[in-house]
Design an enzyme around this catalytic site. Structure first.
Site, PDB file in Angstrom:
ATOM      1  N   GLU A   1       0.850  -1.131  -0.136  1.00 18.50           N
ATOM      2  CA  GLU A   1      -0.099  -0.004   0.013  1.00 18.50           C
ATOM      3  C   GLU A   1       1.002   1.030  -0.014  1.00 18.50           C
ATOM      4  O   GLU A   1       2.105   1.301   0.628  1.00 18.50           O
ATOM      5  CB  GLU A   1      -0.989   0.006   1.137  1.00 18.50           C
ATOM      6  CG  GLU A   1      -2.120  -0.339   1.002  1.00 18.50           C
ATOM      7  CD  GLU A   1      -3.107   0.572   0.225  1.00 18.50           C
ATOM      8  OE1 GLU A   1      -2.747   1.554  -0.459  1.00 18.50           O
ATOM      9  OE2 GLU A   1      -4.402   0.717   0.462  1.00 18.50           O
ATOM     10  N   ASP A   2       0.409   2.275  -0.593  1.00 17.94           N
ATOM     11  CA  ASP A   2       0.981   3.457  -0.383  1.00 17.94           C
ATOM     12  C   ASP A   2       0.896   4.131   0.747  1.00 17.94           C
ATOM     13  O   ASP A   2       1.825   4.541   1.525  1.00 17.94           O
ATOM     14  CB  ASP A   2       0.633   4.451  -1.675  1.00 17.94           C
ATOM     15  CG  ASP A   2      -0.950   4.803  -1.940  1.00 17.94           C
ATOM     16  OD1 ASP A   2      -1.657   4.105  -1.269  1.00 17.94           O
ATOM     17  OD2 ASP A   2      -1.149   5.697  -2.523  1.00 17.94           O
TER      18      ASP A   2
ATOM     19  N   ASP B   1      -4.885   5.654   5.597  1.00 19.22           N
ATOM     20  CA  ASP B   1      -5.521   6.644   6.008  1.00 19.22           C
ATOM     21  C   ASP B   1      -6.655   6.454   6.895  1.00 19.22           C
ATOM     22  O   ASP B   1      -6.378   6.019   8.117  1.00 19.22           O
ATOM     23  CB  ASP B   1      -5.782   7.592   5.005  1.00 19.22           C
ATOM     24  CG  ASP B   1      -6.064   8.919   5.256  1.00 19.22           C
ATOM     25  OD1 ASP B   1      -6.385   9.408   6.369  1.00 19.22           O
ATOM     26  OD2 ASP B   1      -6.426   9.872   4.373  1.00 19.22           O
TER      27      ASP B   1
ATOM     28  N   PHE C   1      -2.425  16.216   3.280  1.00 17.64           N
ATOM     29  CA  PHE C   1      -2.728  15.471   2.123  1.00 17.64           C
ATOM     30  C   PHE C   1      -1.443  15.449   1.701  1.00 17.64           C
ATOM     31  O   PHE C   1      -0.708  16.424   1.263  1.00 17.64           O
ATOM     32  CB  PHE C   1      -3.783  16.165   1.278  1.00 17.64           C
ATOM     33  CG  PHE C   1      -4.154  15.246   0.098  1.00 17.64           C
ATOM     34  CD1 PHE C   1      -5.079  14.381   0.463  1.00 17.64           C
ATOM     35  CD2 PHE C   1      -3.632  15.399  -0.822  1.00 17.64           C
ATOM     36  CE1 PHE C   1      -5.484  13.315  -0.668  1.00 17.64           C
ATOM     37  CE2 PHE C   1      -4.216  14.607  -1.967  1.00 17.64           C
ATOM     38  CZ  PHE C   1      -4.937  13.501  -1.646  1.00 17.64           C
TER      39      PHE C   1
ATOM     40  N   ARG D   1       2.175  12.317  -9.175  1.00 18.13           N
ATOM     41  CA  ARG D   1       2.468  10.700  -9.022  1.00 18.13           C
ATOM     42  C   ARG D   1       4.060  10.703  -9.341  1.00 18.13           C
ATOM     43  O   ARG D   1       4.911   9.757  -8.821  1.00 18.13           O
ATOM     44  CB  ARG D   1       1.727   9.810  -9.848  1.00 18.13           C
ATOM     45  CG  ARG D   1       0.091   9.744  -9.585  1.00 18.13           C
ATOM     46  CD  ARG D   1      -0.543   8.684 -10.144  1.00 18.13           C
ATOM     47  NE  ARG D   1      -1.889   8.589  -9.884  1.00 18.13           N
ATOM     48  CZ  ARG D   1      -2.522   8.128  -9.004  1.00 18.13           C
ATOM     49  NH1 ARG D   1      -2.059   7.668  -7.908  1.00 18.13           N
ATOM     50  NH2 ARG D   1      -3.969   8.123  -9.026  1.00 18.13           N
TER      51      ARG D   1
HETATM   52  P1  XMP Z   1      -8.002   5.010   3.290  1.00 20.80           P
HETATM   53  O1  XMP Z   1      -8.640   6.338   3.695  1.00 20.80           O
HETATM   54  O2  XMP Z   1      -8.989   4.173   2.762  1.00 20.80           O
HETATM   55  O3  XMP Z   1      -7.330   5.613   2.154  1.00 20.80           O
HETATM   56  O4  XMP Z   1      -7.016   4.426   4.458  1.00 20.80           O
HETATM   57  C1  XMP Z   1      -6.499   4.689   1.390  1.00 20.80           C
HETATM   58  C2  XMP Z   1      -6.198   5.406  -0.096  1.00 20.80           C
HETATM   59  O5  XMP Z   1      -6.586   6.942  -0.320  1.00 20.80           O
HETATM   60  C3  XMP Z   1      -5.652   7.463  -0.988  1.00 20.80           C
HETATM   61  N1  XMP Z   1      -5.173   8.511   0.076  1.00 20.80           N
HETATM   62  C4  XMP Z   1      -4.080   9.710  -0.014  1.00 20.80           C
HETATM   63  N2  XMP Z   1      -3.887   9.712  -1.314  1.00 20.80           N
HETATM   64  N3  XMP Z   1      -2.706  11.245  -0.617  1.00 20.80           N
HETATM   65  C5  XMP Z   1      -2.859  10.902  -1.338  1.00 20.80           C
HETATM   66  O6  XMP Z   1      -2.380  11.252  -2.759  1.00 20.80           O
HETATM   67  C6  XMP Z   1      -3.229  11.187   0.863  1.00 20.80           C
HETATM   68  O7  XMP Z   1      -2.842  12.153   1.869  1.00 20.80           O
HETATM   69  C7  XMP Z   1      -4.054  10.075   0.902  1.00 20.80           C
HETATM   70  N4  XMP Z   1      -4.704   9.655   1.903  1.00 20.80           N
HETATM   71  C8  XMP Z   1      -5.348   8.497   1.616  1.00 20.80           C
HETATM   72  C9  XMP Z   1      -4.496   6.458  -1.323  1.00 20.80           C
HETATM   73  O8  XMP Z   1      -4.454   5.858  -2.390  1.00 20.80           O
HETATM   74  C10 XMP Z   1      -4.781   5.387  -0.295  1.00 20.80           C
HETATM   75  O9  XMP Z   1      -4.166   3.928  -0.588  1.00 20.80           O
HETATM   76 MG    MG Z   2      -3.515   2.983  -2.073  1.00 18.60          MG
END
Ligand code: XMP
Ligand code: MG
Length: 177
Positions: free
Chosen positions: A100-101, A104, A153, A166
């Site tokens: 995972e990147d 959140d 963010f 990206r």
């Molecule tokens: P959740 O909230 O489901 O988030 O844990 C999962 C996906 O949402 C994207 N994400 C972000 N992308 N900056 C981004 O560019 C952020 O700060 C951010 N926070 C969440 C991301 O793809 C992550 O896997």
């Molecule tokens: Mg992601």
């Protein structure tokens, strides 16, 4: 109305990312070198991280991707996760490592873990480059965690805002102008 968010501030440099990947890869290699795991990248944000970590890992492994969507261009999760690309590799009996990147709210990862577990893999673990714990809505396991980031963010190194940034080799946070 969209806010103007064009100011980029460096949060994590490419050198810091490289060092962290070496540390994570050493731990993952130790745990998986003889297990031929399947690494599952969560699209799109993980594609840069996955590409870098597999080359440092340098062990036998499979690679596949799963696509989920929760943001649709906005900065906050809609809370509704949608599967937009299914996994193609059969993973029954395999050791799976989700790449995972960023975690959140945790809702996307929780959804992905449920989808994968239904396919009866031998094990499922998670490697996330970034952990943003401030907005967590559901507890999710992160077995290999890179950096904890503040409630901002973040973009770059695969992560986007409206599909932009990206390509950056470092990680920034966006600030309202
Ligand atoms: P959740 O909230 O489901 O988030 O844990 C999962 C996906 O949402 C994207 N994400 C972000 N992308 N900056 C981004 O560019 C952020 O700060 C951010 N926070 C969440 C991301 O793809 C992550 O896997
Ligand atoms: Mg992601």
């Amino acid at each position: 109305m969209e806010r103007c968010l064009s100011k980029l501030n460096t949060l994590i440099t490419s050198e810091q990312i490289e060092t962290k990947i070496a540390e994570l890869a050493a731990r993952i290699r130790e745990d998986y070198h003889d297990r031929n795991p399947v690494l599952v990248g969560v699209l799109k944000g993980s594609f840069v991280f996955l590409a870098d970590i597999v080359r440092v890992l340098d062990i036998p492994l499979g690679i596949d991707f799963i696509g989920v969507s929760s943001y649709r261009g906005r900065m906050e999760s809609s809370g509704e996760i949608e599967l937009i690309q299914a996994l193609r590799t059969p993973i029954a009996g395999r050791d799976v490592l989700v790449i995972e990147d960023i975690v959140d709210t945790g809702l996307s990862l929780n959804y992905v873990l449920n989808v994968l577990r239904q396919k009866t893999p031998a094990s499922v673990k998670v490697c996330a480059l970034l952990d943003k714990p401030s907005k967590r809505k559901i507890t999710v396991p992160i077995d290999y965690s890179g950096f904890t980031v503040p409630d901002k963010f973040v973009v770059g190194y695969g992560l986007d805002f409206d599909e932009q940034y990206r390509y950056l080799s470092h990680i920034c946070y966006l600030e309202e102008k």
